[in-house]
Design a protein around this motif. Sequence first.
Motif, PDB file in Angstrom:
ATOM      1  N   ARG A 112      68.673  32.502   2.899  1.00 23.06           N
ATOM      2  CA  ARG A 112      69.330  31.446   2.115  1.00 23.06           C
ATOM      3  C   ARG A 112      69.740  31.982   0.745  1.00 23.06           C
ATOM      4  O   ARG A 112      70.771  31.616   0.191  1.00 23.06           O
ATOM      5  CB  ARG A 112      68.362  30.266   1.967  1.00 23.06           C
ATOM      6  CG  ARG A 112      68.982  29.025   1.358  1.00 23.06           C
ATOM      7  CD  ARG A 112      67.924  27.975   1.063  1.00 23.06           C
ATOM      8  NE  ARG A 112      67.035  28.424  -0.009  1.00 23.06           N
ATOM      9  CZ  ARG A 112      65.863  27.866  -0.298  1.00 23.06           C
ATOM     10  NH1 ARG A 112      65.414  26.836   0.411  1.00 23.06           N
ATOM     11  NH2 ARG A 112      65.116  28.335  -1.296  1.00 23.06           N
ATOM     12  N   GLU A 113      68.895  32.897   0.186  1.00 30.01           N
ATOM     13  CA  GLU A 113      69.137  33.463  -1.149  1.00 30.01           C
ATOM     14  C   GLU A 113      69.866  34.808  -1.058  1.00 30.01           C
ATOM     15  O   GLU A 113      69.909  35.558  -2.044  1.00 30.01           O
ATOM     16  CB  GLU A 113      67.797  33.637  -1.875  1.00 30.01           C
ATOM     17  CG  GLU A 113      66.943  32.373  -1.921  1.00 30.01           C
ATOM     18  CD  GLU A 113      67.648  31.194  -2.576  1.00 30.01           C
ATOM     19  OE1 GLU A 113      68.440  31.412  -3.520  1.00 30.01           O
ATOM     20  OE2 GLU A 113      67.425  30.038  -2.124  1.00 30.01           O
ATOM     21  N   ARG A 114      70.413  35.148   0.082  1.00 27.61           N
ATOM     22  CA  ARG A 114      71.156  36.390   0.321  1.00 27.61           C
ATOM     23  C   ARG A 114      70.283  37.633   0.113  1.00 27.61           C
ATOM     24  O   ARG A 114      70.731  38.652  -0.429  1.00 27.61           O
ATOM     25  CB  ARG A 114      72.385  36.510  -0.582  1.00 27.61           C
ATOM     26  CG  ARG A 114      73.346  35.351  -0.471  1.00 27.61           C
ATOM     27  CD  ARG A 114      74.611  35.726  -1.206  1.00 27.61           C
ATOM     28  NE  ARG A 114      75.434  34.559  -1.471  1.00 27.61           N
ATOM     29  CZ  ARG A 114      76.757  34.596  -1.560  1.00 27.61           C
ATOM     30  NH1 ARG A 114      77.401  35.726  -1.394  1.00 27.61           N
ATOM     31  NH2 ARG A 114      77.436  33.519  -1.830  1.00 27.61           N
ATOM     32  N   VAL A 115      69.042  37.512   0.529  1.00 28.77           N
ATOM     33  CA  VAL A 115      68.102  38.636   0.441  1.00 28.77           C
ATOM     34  C   VAL A 115      67.564  38.887   1.855  1.00 28.77           C
ATOM     35  O   VAL A 115      67.156  37.928   2.524  1.00 28.77           O
ATOM     36  CB  VAL A 115      66.925  38.294  -0.507  1.00 28.77           C
ATOM     37  CG1 VAL A 115      65.821  39.328  -0.407  1.00 28.77           C
ATOM     38  CG2 VAL A 115      67.429  38.140  -1.936  1.00 28.77           C
ATOM     39  N   VAL A 165      76.445  42.504   6.133  1.00 30.51           N
ATOM     40  CA  VAL A 165      76.304  41.065   6.372  1.00 30.51           C
ATOM     41  C   VAL A 165      77.476  40.311   5.755  1.00 30.51           C
ATOM     42  O   VAL A 165      77.880  40.594   4.628  1.00 30.51           O
ATOM     43  CB  VAL A 165      74.977  40.558   5.752  1.00 30.51           C
ATOM     44  CG1 VAL A 165      74.922  39.029   5.754  1.00 30.51           C
ATOM     45  CG2 VAL A 165      73.780  41.142   6.487  1.00 30.51           C
ATOM     46  N   ARG A 166      78.025  39.364   6.507  1.00 35.64           N
ATOM     47  CA  ARG A 166      78.909  38.355   5.910  1.00 35.64           C
ATOM     48  C   ARG A 166      78.093  37.060   5.857  1.00 35.64           C
ATOM     49  O   ARG A 166      77.686  36.538   6.886  1.00 35.64           O
ATOM     50  CB  ARG A 166      80.163  38.144   6.764  1.00 35.64           C
ATOM     51  CG  ARG A 166      81.106  37.083   6.183  1.00 35.64           C
ATOM     52  CD  ARG A 166      82.219  36.734   7.167  1.00 35.64           C
ATOM     53  NE  ARG A 166      83.081  37.872   7.410  1.00 35.64           N
ATOM     54  CZ  ARG A 166      83.965  37.931   8.412  1.00 35.64           C
ATOM     55  NH1 ARG A 166      84.080  36.917   9.257  1.00 35.64           N
ATOM     56  NH2 ARG A 166      84.715  38.996   8.583  1.00 35.64           N
ATOM     57  N   TRP A 167      77.866  36.610   4.622  1.00 32.44           N
ATOM     58  CA  TRP A 167      77.003  35.431   4.463  1.00 32.44           C
ATOM     59  C   TRP A 167      77.765  34.154   4.792  1.00 32.44           C
ATOM     60  O   TRP A 167      78.955  34.044   4.522  1.00 32.44           O
ATOM     61  CB  TRP A 167      76.464  35.352   3.020  1.00 32.44           C
ATOM     62  CG  TRP A 167      75.572  36.513   2.683  1.00 32.44           C
ATOM     63  CD1 TRP A 167      75.892  37.596   1.923  1.00 32.44           C
ATOM     64  CD2 TRP A 167      74.228  36.714   3.128  1.00 32.44           C
ATOM     65  NE1 TRP A 167      74.832  38.468   1.860  1.00 32.44           N
ATOM     66  CE2 TRP A 167      73.790  37.942   2.587  1.00 32.44           C
ATOM     67  CE3 TRP A 167      73.339  35.979   3.923  1.00 32.44           C
ATOM     68  CZ2 TRP A 167      72.516  38.449   2.817  1.00 32.44           C
ATOM     69  CZ3 TRP A 167      72.067  36.482   4.143  1.00 32.44           C
ATOM     70  CH2 TRP A 167      71.677  37.710   3.599  1.00 32.44           C
ATOM     71  N   ALA A 168      77.065  33.210   5.376  1.00 32.05           N
ATOM     72  CA  ALA A 168      77.660  31.885   5.616  1.00 32.05           C
ATOM     73  C   ALA A 168      77.908  31.200   4.276  1.00 32.05           C
ATOM     74  O   ALA A 168      77.158  31.407   3.316  1.00 32.05           O
ATOM     75  CB  ALA A 168      76.714  31.048   6.473  1.00 32.05           C
ATOM     76  N   ASP A 190      72.414  31.800   8.707  1.00 32.82           N
ATOM     77  CA  ASP A 190      72.879  32.034   7.323  1.00 32.82           C
ATOM     78  C   ASP A 190      73.635  33.357   7.245  1.00 32.82           C
ATOM     79  O   ASP A 190      74.460  33.564   6.353  1.00 32.82           O
ATOM     80  CB  ASP A 190      71.702  32.060   6.344  1.00 32.82           C
ATOM     81  CG  ASP A 190      71.108  30.678   6.128  1.00 32.82           C
ATOM     82  OD1 ASP A 190      71.689  29.701   6.643  1.00 32.82           O
ATOM     83  OD2 ASP A 190      70.058  30.590   5.459  1.00 32.82           O
ATOM     84  N   ILE A 191      73.312  34.268   8.159  1.00 30.41           N
ATOM     85  CA  ILE A 191      74.186  35.424   8.377  1.00 30.41           C
ATOM     86  C   ILE A 191      75.291  34.907   9.296  1.00 30.41           C
ATOM     87  O   ILE A 191      75.034  34.599  10.462  1.00 30.41           O
ATOM     88  CB  ILE A 191      73.424  36.591   9.051  1.00 30.41           C
ATOM     89  CG1 ILE A 191      72.286  37.077   8.142  1.00 30.41           C
ATOM     90  CG2 ILE A 191      74.378  37.728   9.404  1.00 30.41           C
ATOM     91  CD1 ILE A 191      71.420  38.162   8.771  1.00 30.41           C
TER      92      ILE A 191
END
Lengths: 316, 348
Positions: free
Chosen positions: A31-34, A125-128, A137-138
Amino acid sequence: MPEVLKAPLAVEFPFTRSLGPVQSAFLTGLRERVVLGVRTGDGQILVPPVEYDPVTAEEIRDLVEVAPAGTVTTWAWNHEPRRGQPLDTPFAWVLVRLDGADTALLHALDVPGPDAVRTGMRVRVRWAATRQGAITDIACFEPYEGRPAEPAQPAGHTGQFADPITGIVAAARLDYTYSPGRAQSAYIHALSDRRTVGERCPSCHKVYVPPRGACPTCGVATSEQVEVGPRGTVTTYCIVNIKARNLDIEVPYVYAHIALDGAGLALHGRIGGIPYDQVRMGLRVEPVWTEGARYPDHYRPTGEPDADYDVYKELL
Amino acid sequence: MRDIALVAFAQTDHRRSSDELSEVEMLMPVLHDVLAQTGLQTSDIGFTCSGSSDYLAGRAFSFTLALDGVGAWPPISESHVEMDGAWALYEAWTKLLTGEADTALVYAYGKSSPGSVRDVLTRQLDPYYVAPLWPDSVALAALQAQALIDAGDTDEPALASVAARSRAEATANSHAQLRGSVPHGDYLVRPLRTGDCPPIGDGAAAVILAAGERARELCARPAWIRGIDHRIEAHGLGVRDLTDSPSARLAAEKAGAFERPVDTAELHAPFSSQEVVLRKALRLGDDVRVNPSGGALAANPIMAAGLIRIGEAAAAVHRGESDRALAHATSGPCLQQNLVAVLEGDPL
């Protein structure tokens, strides 16, 4: 033989699943792009992370952060995406070993065609756009020319985030075309004519209602159809005092086992047309159909004398 | 330890659809067949165990209806596994080892026709990280196939030849769903073409096990189970080496498969690429006849196909066509779980 019945059957359920500390950190991290992994006893970094060492079964909680970019370890071209899959345009399934990880993560790779993907290619990764703490979320992976950071040593991570995700709701739906088979189709067909048919066991001669094509006592196929009822005898009953939600029947009412005349075992049904406290074993009843119904709404007394106990004692 | 043998085997003709039959209606002729082969009645059976899946049927506790076919009243000693019937056979074998029963009936069935089996099988995947992506069974097998191609273990023509050989062998198997020449077809999920994938179908199978002298009374040449073992690998696909099957190898080792050569192997390899993995893991040389029944590429009734491999291997022993056969069953994506049995006949 009458036509075998078929009907659509959708099985749909939102599975509510709680997360352990490692899964919670991983999905909250997305969710936090980690992207977090976990270090095993022998120093391997597992991404996605698990809570127990696959080799030693020891609890593992040593979280590390890995790069959101990595290398394809194998792939498969999916030219016809199916419902629920990450992309609705043709894509490659990929296993991706993220930089810093020793294991690979399964996801989709957005590339125009199979010629644009190969084992060993670099992806990220392309984040949602909107993320909620889920593997989706990926959104997918995309090609990426960047080289792995040197050294590709993952940094330790506390796994602590504000407002961590502690559970997910995994919706699942499967669609079927249900067919009840020959025996039950015949039973349902007969009901549409307000008749009840069972099948007689060729071995023990008991008549099963509803028939399922087999005698559970003898383990043999049944096929001889026998019309039973419409009248029957209450073999046993109970008085229902709690109103079920969405059920338009006033309590108390009586729910009974009813041995239709000629049947070798009892069906169940509601008894109406008589005060609940006057229903008794041996009461003779008949079905009451309502307009357009596919089975009897309830059974009511016929007015005949009660059946003798010896007549129905084997059917209790 | 007691000697336990497989003494009878029966299966349905596997078909794309059998919607005129309920599960128990599909199963019952097979049960009657296997009992008739031994002259046993259901009431003579000491233990009954079955394998099936609610997810295929789309109904909870679906196996309970099938119990009508085995005469479960008065009460019998019965168990069920939500797995291929090969694992039900394993449970029955352990039951016979304890001495609590001398005979066992094992059956398995699956109707794939009511649903979409590629979607259904996604529900066995990790529910947190994988199942939400709905990667279907063909896609996961295709990832494994590409890994094998990248490793130089096979190529697309070699996979096609596995499929062609399987369907050619199946011409001698009247129960098989796909027999003879089958077009290799278009890509389903590249690199797998339709020909590399198993047919989707409905079917059932049953076997009878018996211990010691009881087996000799029931069968002219019992197929003695010399060893049987099953092993599992990590759930995460990215944790495993998809080009190898260490669990199949370990199960084979524990079952004694490597102690002496086998002459026949029935491998549960639903995808052509999985035969490549299994031949290597199980150290099968070119002199071993692999899948003379046609294997899962010719008929793959889910939940029964693994039991059928054991049944086919045993039937080859019964007929005197094999003296020592290896039977294999798998479950889960990309050969995650593997069971190996070694069957032998008495000297002819």
